[in-house]
Design a protein around this motif. Sequence first.
Motif, PDB file in Angstrom:
ATOM      1  N   PRO A 109      81.239  76.504 -17.789  1.00 17.43           N
ATOM      2  CA  PRO A 109      79.976  75.333 -18.064  1.00 17.43           C
ATOM      3  C   PRO A 109      79.736  75.054 -18.811  1.00 17.43           C
ATOM      4  O   PRO A 109      80.784  75.845 -20.448  1.00 17.43           O
ATOM      5  N   GLY A 111      78.240  73.433 -21.363  1.00 18.30           N
ATOM      6  CA  GLY A 111      77.233  73.027 -22.826  1.00 18.30           C
ATOM      7  C   GLY A 111      76.509  71.421 -22.883  1.00 18.30           C
ATOM      8  O   GLY A 111      77.385  70.767 -21.624  1.00 18.30           O
ATOM      9  N   THR A 136      73.632  64.917 -13.896  1.00 17.20           N
ATOM     10  CA  THR A 136      74.096  66.410 -13.672  1.00 17.20           C
ATOM     11  C   THR A 136      72.644  67.600 -14.683  1.00 17.20           C
ATOM     12  O   THR A 136      72.779  68.815 -14.838  1.00 17.20           O
ATOM     13  N   LEU A 138      72.503  68.502 -17.503  1.00 20.08           N
ATOM     14  CA  LEU A 138      73.637  68.899 -18.198  1.00 20.08           C
ATOM     15  C   LEU A 138      72.893  68.011 -20.044  1.00 20.08           C
ATOM     16  O   LEU A 138      72.395  66.785 -19.972  1.00 20.08           O
TER      17      LEU A 138
END
Length: 272
Positions: A109, A111, A136, A138
């Motif tokens: 991952p 982060g 994404t 994210l």
Amino acid sequence: MPAHTTPADAAEAVERQLALRRFLLPDEPGPPPGAPGTVTGVDVAYSESEGNGPPGLVAAAAVVLDAVDLTEVDRAAAVGPVPFPYVPGLLAHRELPAVSEALAGLRVPPGLVVCDGYGVAHPRRFGLACHLGVLTGLRTIGVAKTPFRLADDRSGAPPEPPGPRRGDHAPLYAPPIDAPEGTAGPPEVVGSALRTRAGVKPVYVSAGHRVGLAAARAHTLHLARDFRLPETTRRADRACRDALARARAQPPPPRRGSERVIGTDPHPGGRG
DNA sequence: GCGACAG
DNA sequence: ATCTTGTCGC
């Protein structure tokens, strides 16, 4: 969220930004700087498109670091033809196809993702950091090396410089967007000129997706303890240059679908 | 109309 | 971003 497709021209690229902007999420409490987890840097490098010689290539890299000690945990790269011309304000359409591909190649991952460019400190409040975040899901922030002309006046005056000490910061202003009708309200704070090292030029930080400005600054400061730029950006910069060099040394393999080439859309189109 | 303009 | 010569400093 649909995969990023390459716009045929600048007008279409702007439409795409305005459409995706609706999905941008506000600040949320994420892991504080230095907390256990990972933090990732992404960057791209280009090769010259020499007339009839080598085609223009874009190489992207994503380097994952341990958020506690900043040691490398994983990395991935992707190379493909340059999909869109350079147009200030539309950088995402030129860099993100390769960056997304690189991120997809990671085994851990990511982060927080630190981008080399702007987030909401952008003419339409949707710089590449925001774009990548929406695409994404994210958490992302933007850390740029040079100021963008967002001034609320046409003086061309650069942003007010921050104080001289590490951690000092000054606001980055931009004219209000979404102003109903000539409702030119007061300038908005869209980012920060942040001094990461005394006696060195500041970097320009702005919020991306799911991360606010204060948190973006805090993370940047934590990642840029020994150098002007975040360690994430420094590592990603090195990695994408290496990836580009390898790609130039070993030209595209036969069409067997083994090495995935990306951004195959021709017709990049031009400006206005 | 001309200049400025992340990477 | 990329291309380059030259200079300063650890």
